[in-house]
Design a protein around this motif. Sequence first.
Motif, PDB file in Angstrom:
ATOM      1  N   LEU A 253      -9.018 -16.639  21.622  1.00 31.48           N
ATOM      2  CA  LEU A 253      -7.879 -16.917  20.742  1.00 31.48           C
ATOM      3  C   LEU A 253      -6.749 -15.911  20.914  1.00 31.48           C
ATOM      4  O   LEU A 253      -5.634 -16.140  20.439  1.00 31.48           O
ATOM      5  CB  LEU A 253      -8.330 -16.934  19.274  1.00 31.48           C
ATOM      6  CG  LEU A 253      -9.320 -18.037  18.908  1.00 31.48           C
ATOM      7  CD1 LEU A 253      -9.874 -17.800  17.508  1.00 31.48           C
ATOM      8  CD2 LEU A 253      -8.680 -19.407  19.012  1.00 31.48           C
ATOM      9  N   PHE A 254      -7.036 -14.791  21.586  1.00 32.89           N
ATOM     10  CA  PHE A 254      -6.059 -13.713  21.718  1.00 32.89           C
ATOM     11  C   PHE A 254      -5.688 -13.403  23.169  1.00 32.89           C
ATOM     12  O   PHE A 254      -5.016 -12.417  23.437  1.00 32.89           O
ATOM     13  CB  PHE A 254      -6.605 -12.450  21.043  1.00 32.89           C
ATOM     14  CG  PHE A 254      -7.023 -12.692  19.618  1.00 32.89           C
ATOM     15  CD1 PHE A 254      -6.077 -12.755  18.611  1.00 32.89           C
ATOM     16  CD2 PHE A 254      -8.353 -12.908  19.300  1.00 32.89           C
ATOM     17  CE1 PHE A 254      -6.459 -13.011  17.297  1.00 32.89           C
ATOM     18  CE2 PHE A 254      -8.743 -13.162  17.992  1.00 32.89           C
ATOM     19  CZ  PHE A 254      -7.795 -13.207  16.988  1.00 32.89           C
ATOM     20  N   GLY A 255      -6.166 -14.238  24.099  1.00 29.32           N
ATOM     21  CA  GLY A 255      -5.874 -14.009  25.517  1.00 29.32           C
ATOM     22  C   GLY A 255      -6.665 -12.852  26.097  1.00 29.32           C
ATOM     23  O   GLY A 255      -6.287 -12.290  27.120  1.00 29.32           O
TER      24      GLY A 255
ATOM     25  N   LEU B  13      -7.055 -18.862  27.335  1.00 25.70           N
ATOM     26  CA  LEU B  13      -6.432 -18.767  26.014  1.00 25.70           C
ATOM     27  C   LEU B  13      -6.593 -20.103  25.308  1.00 25.70           C
ATOM     28  O   LEU B  13      -6.264 -21.152  25.853  1.00 25.70           O
ATOM     29  CB  LEU B  13      -4.941 -18.421  26.140  1.00 25.70           C
ATOM     30  CG  LEU B  13      -4.164 -18.380  24.829  1.00 25.70           C
ATOM     31  CD1 LEU B  13      -4.645 -17.241  23.937  1.00 25.70           C
ATOM     32  CD2 LEU B  13      -2.673 -18.259  25.093  1.00 25.70           C
ATOM     33  N   ARG B  14      -7.112 -20.055  24.095  1.00 24.97           N
ATOM     34  CA  ARG B  14      -7.297 -21.272  23.300  1.00 24.97           C
ATOM     35  C   ARG B  14      -6.418 -21.214  22.057  1.00 24.97           C
ATOM     36  O   ARG B  14      -6.349 -20.184  21.392  1.00 24.97           O
ATOM     37  CB  ARG B  14      -8.736 -21.385  22.806  1.00 24.97           C
ATOM     38  CG  ARG B  14      -9.770 -21.533  23.866  1.00 24.97           C
ATOM     39  CD  ARG B  14     -11.151 -21.580  23.226  1.00 24.97           C
ATOM     40  NE  ARG B  14     -12.183 -21.535  24.237  1.00 24.97           N
ATOM     41  CZ  ARG B  14     -13.445 -21.196  23.990  1.00 24.97           C
ATOM     42  NH1 ARG B  14     -13.823 -20.881  22.751  1.00 24.97           N
ATOM     43  NH2 ARG B  14     -14.324 -21.169  24.965  1.00 24.97           N
ATOM     44  N   SER B  15      -5.807 -22.340  21.737  1.00 27.42           N
ATOM     45  CA  SER B  15      -5.160 -22.447  20.428  1.00 27.42           C
ATOM     46  C   SER B  15      -6.283 -22.606  19.406  1.00 27.42           C
ATOM     47  O   SER B  15      -7.404 -23.013  19.738  1.00 27.42           O
ATOM     48  CB  SER B  15      -4.236 -23.659  20.380  1.00 27.42           C
ATOM     49  OG  SER B  15      -4.992 -24.858  20.468  1.00 27.42           O
TER      50      SER B  15
ATOM     51  N   PRO C 287       2.411 -16.120  22.388  1.00 25.49           N
ATOM     52  CA  PRO C 287       2.974 -14.907  21.792  1.00 25.49           C
ATOM     53  C   PRO C 287       2.961 -13.744  22.788  1.00 25.49           C
ATOM     54  O   PRO C 287       2.080 -13.658  23.648  1.00 25.49           O
ATOM     55  CB  PRO C 287       2.033 -14.619  20.608  1.00 25.49           C
ATOM     56  CG  PRO C 287       1.347 -15.923  20.335  1.00 25.49           C
ATOM     57  CD  PRO C 287       1.258 -16.629  21.654  1.00 25.49           C
ATOM     58  N   ASP C 288       3.933 -12.853  22.653  1.00 26.82           N
ATOM     59  CA  ASP C 288       4.047 -11.719  23.577  1.00 26.82           C
ATOM     60  C   ASP C 288       2.776 -10.878  23.627  1.00 26.82           C
ATOM     61  O   ASP C 288       2.362 -10.434  24.700  1.00 26.82           O
ATOM     62  CB  ASP C 288       5.240 -10.837  23.209  1.00 26.82           C
ATOM     63  CG  ASP C 288       6.576 -11.508  23.512  1.00 26.82           C
ATOM     64  OD1 ASP C 288       6.602 -12.467  24.315  1.00 26.82           O
ATOM     65  OD2 ASP C 288       7.599 -11.064  22.962  1.00 26.82           O
ATOM     66  N   ALA C 289       2.143 -10.653  22.474  1.00 33.54           N
ATOM     67  CA  ALA C 289       0.908  -9.854  22.454  1.00 33.54           C
ATOM     68  C   ALA C 289      -0.187 -10.528  23.279  1.00 33.54           C
ATOM     69  O   ALA C 289      -0.949  -9.854  23.979  1.00 33.54           O
ATOM     70  CB  ALA C 289       0.438  -9.628  21.025  1.00 33.54           C
TER      71      ALA C 289
END
Length: 142
Positions: A86-88, A58-60, A26-28
């Motif tokens: 989870l959010f980078g 980054l983890r899914s 995702p862009d965010a």
Amino acid sequence: MPLKPLTIEDILDDNLDAKGNKLPVPDAHKANIEKLLKKVNKLQERYGKLQFKVTSGLRSLIYHMGIYRRKGITDPKKIPMKSKHLFGQAVDVEDKDGKFYAWVQKNEAILQELSLHYELGTRGWVHLQIVPPASGKTGFWP
């Protein structure tokens, strides 16, 4: 040999679906990763003794849950569902001998200057993130 900056590809190895396929970012999350990379690469320059290797970026959610399932933790209340991975916003950097972790503790002013946080008590890696840890186990307080 000069140190190589980390790239977004270094951060995305754990952003996988249940079949092991890479997921879109995702862009965010991309914006967070760009901030994270800028700060972590500056930290690598300042440390200057180690080519950083990402052990987790980054983890899914599926990958994140699997980490805890493999540790025998299945109770969702015991899994950090707000992990900055989870959010980078977080990265774990390999540190097999603990020298980087010791350096980080002695050089907290550099992390403060870069607005990076680290968690105390890691073994084999150093956890870095661009926001204060919710756990309260932070290496410095903003």
